[in-house]
Write an enzyme that holds these catalytic residues in place. Sequence first.
Site, short mmCIF file in Angstrom:
data_model
loop_
_atom_site.label_atom_id
_atom_site.label_comp_id
_atom_site.label_asym_id
_atom_site.label_seq_id
_atom_site.Cartn_x
_atom_site.Cartn_y
_atom_site.Cartn_z
N ALA A 48 98.45 48.97 13.49
CA ALA A 48 99.61 49.57 14.16
C ALA A 48 100.80 48.64 14.33
O ALA A 48 101.76 49.01 15.01
CB ALA A 48 99.16 50.06 15.56
N TYR A 52 104.07 51.12 7.95
CA TYR A 52 103.80 52.52 8.24
C TYR A 52 103.03 52.71 9.54
O TYR A 52 103.22 53.70 10.25
CB TYR A 52 103.05 53.17 7.08
CG TYR A 52 103.94 53.61 5.95
CD1 TYR A 52 104.91 54.59 6.15
CD2 TYR A 52 103.85 53.04 4.68
CE1 TYR A 52 105.74 55.00 5.12
CE2 TYR A 52 104.68 53.44 3.64
CZ TYR A 52 105.63 54.42 3.87
OH TYR A 52 106.46 54.83 2.86
N TYR A 73 95.76 42.88 14.04
CA TYR A 73 95.09 41.60 13.83
C TYR A 73 96.20 40.58 13.60
O TYR A 73 96.54 40.25 12.46
CB TYR A 73 94.15 41.68 12.63
CG TYR A 73 93.04 40.64 12.62
CD1 TYR A 73 92.77 39.85 13.73
CD2 TYR A 73 92.25 40.48 11.48
CE1 TYR A 73 91.75 38.92 13.70
CE2 TYR A 73 91.22 39.54 11.45
CZ TYR A 73 90.97 38.76 12.57
OH TYR A 73 89.95 37.83 12.55
N TYR A 233 98.32 49.73 -10.58
CA TYR A 233 98.09 50.36 -9.28
C TYR A 233 97.12 51.55 -9.40
O TYR A 233 95.93 51.40 -9.12
CB TYR A 233 99.42 50.81 -8.64
CG TYR A 233 99.27 51.02 -7.15
CD1 TYR A 233 99.64 50.03 -6.25
CD2 TYR A 233 98.69 52.17 -6.63
CE1 TYR A 233 99.47 50.20 -4.88
CE2 TYR A 233 98.51 52.34 -5.28
CZ TYR A 233 98.90 51.37 -4.41
OH TYR A 233 98.70 51.52 -3.06
N LYS A 242 91.81 53.47 -3.62
CA LYS A 242 92.50 54.62 -3.04
C LYS A 242 91.81 55.94 -3.43
O LYS A 242 91.82 56.90 -2.67
CB LYS A 242 93.96 54.63 -3.48
CG LYS A 242 94.78 53.46 -2.96
CD LYS A 242 94.83 53.40 -1.44
CE LYS A 242 95.76 52.31 -0.95
NZ LYS A 242 95.78 52.22 0.53
#
Length: 386
Positions: A48, A52, A73, A233, A242
């Site tokens: 957080a 994003y 972190y 990617y 992903k």
Amino acid sequence: MIIEPKVRGFICMTAHPEGCKENVARQISYIKKLGKTEGPKRVLIIGASTGYGLATRIAATYGCDASTIGIMYEKPANDRRTATPGWYNTKAFEEFATADGYYAKTINGDAFSKEIKEQTIELIKSSMGKVDMVVYSLAAPRRTMPDGTIYNSVLKTVGGNFTNKSLNLNNNTITEATIGPATEEEIQATIKVMGGDDWKDWITELDAAGVLEEKAVTIAYSYIGPKLTYPVYYHGTIGLAKEHLYNTSVEITQEFSSRGIKAYICVNKALVTQASSAIPVVPLYFAILYKVMKEHGLHEGCIEQMGRLFHDKLTPVGAIVDEMNRIRLDDYEMQDHIQHKVMELWDQINTENVNELADLTGYWEDFYHMFGFRYENIDYSKDVDI
């Protein structure tokens, strides 16, 4: 201390507390101007403190009047160095949110660990009771398992070398970068770090502890990008991770269907982040994309993307998704006319015309803003308490 940016490659080793505060203030101001929307009221954001994840926290708080718990972190300052930007961002956000009457608490530690999950559950029980949204926005380079095994993610291809134009971030010249293939061990390690296992662990433990609302929504962020970057990617090690993340979204929705819990992948736009700056070829694509999207009035940063997520894509009757049940915030980026122009410029670009054909100023502005630098209203010659 007078703080100056110290850049090494794709990372800045210093962060400016006042600049980071300005970054947060501007994002809050943007969401306030959008106004209120219906949405979640008790939100957990895992990852957080920057990019994003931070924008999500701001959009949920100021757009939906949500209470938030953030997991980060980050490192505080010491006698030798500044704190990390995420530390300063979070401190500023909590100050603003508390002053405006919102609940905002943060846990600092390894989100992969059992200990942090347990601390989070206890905090939810004592402060919120239950959460109705969980956002998974981690971009970690490594993961330590309960037995001490460490997995490291890699930025590599799958199957063979990939060579293409790249932006040398040290001197803004156009060079050629070659990215080699990963071993099977490296592929599996990247999936362990960046795939969906830990996301599912969070949802499983939150639900078992009774702190996840019925019909809660959980979202993890992803990126697809153009065919140009597929080898490094979408079809590379990150892309396989992903893909695992996406498959996990399907598993979560199926396994928790009796509770009405729905999991979504949100595919975001290409933006300068600490993670994306490390990928060869990608920064040059970003710089060209910035130019094209700005010329068409379609450019967005993290906060504009998250504003659109909460105001346009998440509705009271469900999320607006594509045929694969993904939320698409990359819809502007992937428009045919945008991609056609980007590829046209890609073919033409070289060191001599890079400033004309790409938005290097915009790229570096976003880069320095991540660390609290180059805000025109901040006096960087002043001593600052780090």
